[in-house]
Design a protein around this motif. Sequence first.
Motif, mmCIF file in Angstrom:
data_model
loop_
_atom_site.group_PDB
_atom_site.id
_atom_site.type_symbol
_atom_site.label_atom_id
_atom_site.label_comp_id
_atom_site.label_asym_id
_atom_site.label_seq_id
_atom_site.Cartn_x
_atom_site.Cartn_y
_atom_site.Cartn_z
ATOM 1 N N TYR A 57 -3.044 -1.868 -2.613
ATOM 2 C CA TYR A 57 -3.000 -0.524 -3.179
ATOM 3 C C TYR A 57 -2.889 -0.573 -4.694
ATOM 4 N N GLU A 58 -3.486 0.427 -5.338
ATOM 5 C CA GLU A 58 -3.349 0.580 -6.779
ATOM 6 C C GLU A 58 -1.933 1.035 -7.100
ATOM 7 N N GLU A 59 -1.393 0.547 -8.219
ATOM 8 C CA GLU A 59 -0.044 0.952 -8.618
ATOM 9 C C GLU A 59 -0.053 2.395 -9.109
ATOM 10 N N GLU A 87 -3.550 -2.836 -12.991
ATOM 11 C CA GLU A 87 -2.404 -3.721 -12.873
ATOM 12 C C GLU A 87 -1.445 -3.461 -14.026
#
Length: 291
Positions: A277-279, A2
């Motif tokens: 989703y992952e950043e 995050e």
Amino acid sequence: MENNVSDLDFSKLETLSVSIDQHIAHIQLSRPEALNSMIPIFWHELPATVRKIDEQSAARVIVISSQGKHFSAGMDLSVFTQMGKDFVGEPARRGERMRRMVLELQDSFNALESVRMPVLVAMQGGVIGGAVDMVCAADSRYCTEDTYFTIKETEIGMTADVGTLQRLPHLIPQGLVRELAYTGRNMGAKEAKESGLVNQVFADQESLLAGVMKIAAKIASNSPIAVAGCKEMINYTRDHSVADALNYMATWQTGMFQMPDIQEAMSAAQERRKPVYEELHKNISGMQRNK
């Protein structure tokens, strides 16, 4: 992973206001009393803001709009005044200085094209001179029924030099570009929509922002690596042959085609939920990070 958008401080900007929510960064031109004209500091604040958002991976899409009746009156008179004061000295050195100045102005809008996330522009009223240069560098354009576009530079005795003449021919027919540039006439929203310059025309500013934010939310719901790949490939294709672009696409996929986001998309569809989703990693070099 995050990313903490609270670390970003845009409170000291003089020409822009910025908010970030639900993966959408909203940048507003905030000098309505001056028709959002582009004073000297604007040319530093806009690219710095856009690149900071990209650097921190603080959003998945950027929306640019403006406050007031008009989107922007373009280059402020103070910029021309300053340029006039600098127009002195030996011709070759004066010319070299001028070239660097124009390249610096161009870079302000190149930032919209080079950041990894899409940039959407929502316009109302006048989009004049330098404002046309700016919106041509965005990924997609939307406007209200009262919007008009003007390549104003011709009418004041100069050639537009910050991107309009380079990008607009990729967006609308070249004959129309030439007419607009040679005459300096206004092009209204209906003609802009018919020629392909804008994607949609809305009745008013309220419905414009609501509509563009809805599109931005849909973009933000997709895999950020997939969207960034789309932008990279579309920009590359514009400037290269089909064969070169296909070859680049194949090379890109050897590294960027991975399964986690695909598996998440399929799982979310099966479970009838929104995918998570992952950043993207922050866009900071290892050398800078290790200082």
